[in-house]
Design a protein around this motif. Sequence first.
Motif, PDB file in Angstrom:
ATOM      1  N   SER A 200       0.809  -1.210   0.000  1.00 39.87           N
ATOM      2  CA  SER A 200       0.000   0.000   0.000  1.00 39.87           C
ATOM      3  C   SER A 200       0.844   1.262   0.000  1.00 39.87           C
ATOM      4  O   SER A 200       0.331   2.344  -0.268  1.00 39.87           O
ATOM      5  CB  SER A 200      -0.921   0.006   1.221  1.00 39.87           C
ATOM      6  N   PRO A 202       3.532   3.906  -1.373  1.00 40.34           N
ATOM      7  CA  PRO A 202       4.108   4.257  -2.678  1.00 40.34           C
ATOM      8  C   PRO A 202       5.614   4.084  -2.694  1.00 40.34           C
ATOM      9  O   PRO A 202       6.278   4.192  -1.653  1.00 40.34           O
ATOM     10  CB  PRO A 202       3.715   5.729  -2.850  1.00 40.34           C
ATOM     11  N   ASN A 320       2.253   5.357 -17.646  1.00 40.14           N
ATOM     12  CA  ASN A 320       1.106   5.286 -16.734  1.00 40.14           C
ATOM     13  C   ASN A 320       1.060   3.968 -15.976  1.00 40.14           C
ATOM     14  O   ASN A 320       0.711   3.938 -14.793  1.00 40.14           O
ATOM     15  CB  ASN A 320      -0.196   5.508 -17.507  1.00 40.14           C
ATOM     16  N   ALA A 324       1.372   3.450 -11.913  1.00 41.73           N
ATOM     17  CA  ALA A 324       0.445   2.609 -11.151  1.00 41.73           C
ATOM     18  C   ALA A 324       1.207   1.557 -10.347  1.00 41.73           C
ATOM     19  O   ALA A 324       0.875   1.283  -9.187  1.00 41.73           O
ATOM     20  CB  ALA A 324      -0.553   1.948 -12.097  1.00 41.73           C
ATOM     21  N   ARG A 327       2.587   2.845  -7.295  1.00 40.44           N
ATOM     22  CA  ARG A 327       1.518   3.270  -6.384  1.00 40.44           C
ATOM     23  C   ARG A 327       1.622   4.758  -6.054  1.00 40.44           C
ATOM     24  O   ARG A 327       1.382   5.178  -4.928  1.00 40.44           O
ATOM     25  CB  ARG A 327       1.533   2.415  -5.114  1.00 40.44           C
ATOM     26  N   VAL A 328       2.018   5.536  -7.044  1.00 39.16           N
ATOM     27  CA  VAL A 328       2.125   6.989  -6.890  1.00 39.16           C
ATOM     28  C   VAL A 328       0.833   7.623  -7.392  1.00 39.16           C
ATOM     29  O   VAL A 328       0.370   7.317  -8.484  1.00 39.16           O
ATOM     30  CB  VAL A 328       3.322   7.541  -7.689  1.00 39.16           C
ATOM     31  N   LYS A 329       0.258   8.502  -6.585  1.00 41.18           N
ATOM     32  CA  LYS A 329      -0.956   9.207  -6.990  1.00 41.18           C
ATOM     33  C   LYS A 329      -0.574  10.539  -7.612  1.00 41.18           C
ATOM     34  O   LYS A 329       0.131  11.330  -7.003  1.00 41.18           O
ATOM     35  CB  LYS A 329      -1.880   9.420  -5.787  1.00 41.18           C
ATOM     36  N   LEU A 330      -1.047  10.768  -8.824  1.00 41.57           N
ATOM     37  CA  LEU A 330      -0.718  11.991  -9.547  1.00 41.57           C
ATOM     38  C   LEU A 330      -1.835  13.022  -9.398  1.00 41.57           C
ATOM     39  O   LEU A 330      -3.016  12.675  -9.437  1.00 41.57           O
ATOM     40  CB  LEU A 330      -0.523  11.702 -11.039  1.00 41.57           C
ATOM     41  N   SER A 331      -1.430  14.264  -9.232  1.00 39.58           N
ATOM     42  CA  SER A 331      -2.388  15.350  -9.295  1.00 39.58           C
ATOM     43  C   SER A 331      -2.764  15.556 -10.762  1.00 39.58           C
ATOM     44  O   SER A 331      -2.144  14.986 -11.666  1.00 39.58           O
ATOM     45  CB  SER A 331      -1.783  16.633  -8.731  1.00 39.58           C
TER      46      SER A 331
END
Length: 666
Positions: A200, A202, A320, A324, A327-331
Amino acid sequence: MAVEIQKKYLLGDYELDAGSHSLVLGGAPIPLSRKRFQVLLYLLEERHRLVSRQELLERFWDGHEVYEENLTKCVSEIRKALADQTKPHKFIETVPAVGYRYIGPLIEEALQPSPSTFEIERTRGVKIVVEEDDGQNAAVATEQTLPGKSPARLNGHVRPAGLGKSSWLRPAVLAGVIVAVATGAFIIHRSSTRTAAISSAPIRSIAVLPFKNLSGDQAEEYFSDGMTESLITALSKIDGLKVISRGSTFRYKGNETSPPEIGKQLGVAAVLEGSVRKNGDSVRVAVRLVSAEDGRVLWSNESNDRKISDVFSLQDEIANHVVAGLRVKLSEEGAQRLAKRYTDNVEAYQLYLRGRFHWDRWTLKESQKSIEYFQQAINLDPGYALAYAGLADAYFALNGLGGASASEVRPKATAAALRAAELDDNLAEAHTALGVIKDNYDWDFAGAEREFRRAAELNSNLSTAHHLYGKFLPDMTGGFDEASAELQRALELDPLSPGINKDLGEHLYYSRQYDRAIEQFKKTLELEPNYSAIYYWLERCYEAKGLYDQAIEAAQKGGEIGGVPPETLAAEKQVYVASGWKGYWQKRIALAIEGSKQKYYEPYHIALMYVRLGKKEQALDWLETAYQGRSGWMPSIKYDPELDSLRSDPRFADLERRVGLALQVH
């Protein structure tokens, strides 16, 4: 019925089922003996590393040397089953006399059991299977893991080996099994809990290794290298993600270092590996994201054959998927930066890749080639900002390698860098190019600082921005503390860069820490033994310490690597032996002045030669020539130890004043 956790592997168009020992292509089974299947499965499971021949012999043939030929034949048959018999191999790579490694496409699928099922594998060589309770006959069974043995059946269940006649053993075996299952369930629970916690979080650092060129054509090397560099560029725009620069990752090209070892050397948590197969107008790319902690494959995929015109969308897909996998969340802004394209012209893009490929070779001939390719890319797409930035870099290289004077390249490099910034003011590479121009050629130090800072703000992962900023700072301040901090930041992003390591040594030399400088230069030679510029700096360090024999030895080695004719080097050495240090430099001056009639020779260096002879007027004359020619070396007169004997001269003071002026480009 017994239930076990099984795995399936998708090897491109092939499907391998570990549980049923089957290899299938398009629904049709591929014949493969048990031994060969086991070897293939083992290579898949150990795909993060090179598996030695000896390891395979010991595991599958009890280590007997007589089976060497059997192993070779085994791998050959596996390749035949995978239609991988022609070179370059696309599934199993051979390192001659060392071992094998699985390099092909791979997607791993785990077939999950029902919730009431537990499994423990390889408990002291025994695989224990707990049967699902059907409400009538809750039997427990063990299965000896002996190759080729089919266990007997008892009432529709697997008969535990040895229980047919000795039924009194059943309670003991049952108790042992229950203990093992309970222990295993606890371990599995602990392990799965830890895995869930890890998965979980990143991943904040990555190294993209050079993609392998599987086209079979060395001329296509530029494309696989370019795909790698494009992905590095895209990922480096993600806030909070440390991306190692190409200068370090490309040092692993062609070797078999394992991802965990690479992670340790580069200080990253994940490694991305890939291969590119370009054939005419089609391209196929296979990639896998590997944990640098334990070599686990976090994600892998292989594209179908795609038209070369789809290369941009293919790169977007890969980027992309990697994000994923990390586990990096992009703005929203981050996603836009990741998807940014600098050209929609595929041909111009390929020409740009060729330009970078030749520029990176850092020789005079290759730099001239890179200029041609960058210009061709610009001709096809006049709005290609990245190609203009590359063109400016190529002109800098041409000057730095002695192919043209600063006054010749300055207007061309300036025009290219300004155009790059005009087309895209958010392009970090454009601002680093402008910083170099303002520092080296314009001596506009305040302007150079603004450009380098702007580049680092736009892309904090761009090691070049930190490197050049650190290299520049002494020109403005005359000090080295802040400069060294910037170079250290550059090294975090590009730890194996010979250039950054060299410049750290230069800072130590200029700050008169000669022993530490020598140590740093020797460390750099461990990275790049044939780096001729290092011997130039070692020569200056030894000279500063009065160690002239060592200085001559370094100069000779540097000249040998740099292509100086052996007869010239021999003549110089003979002069040193016969006439000493000053006689040696008299010979060097004569050769330099004669050579400058045929091609450009840096006047700053000729000035330093005259300083060594104590001829101040001639030294100042050549420094004036360097000033008039806008030599990039001139800002270093503020702190160069070799010029200390000139500092009290009014002419030198005037030069310092003039170099220190902020001159604007009009």
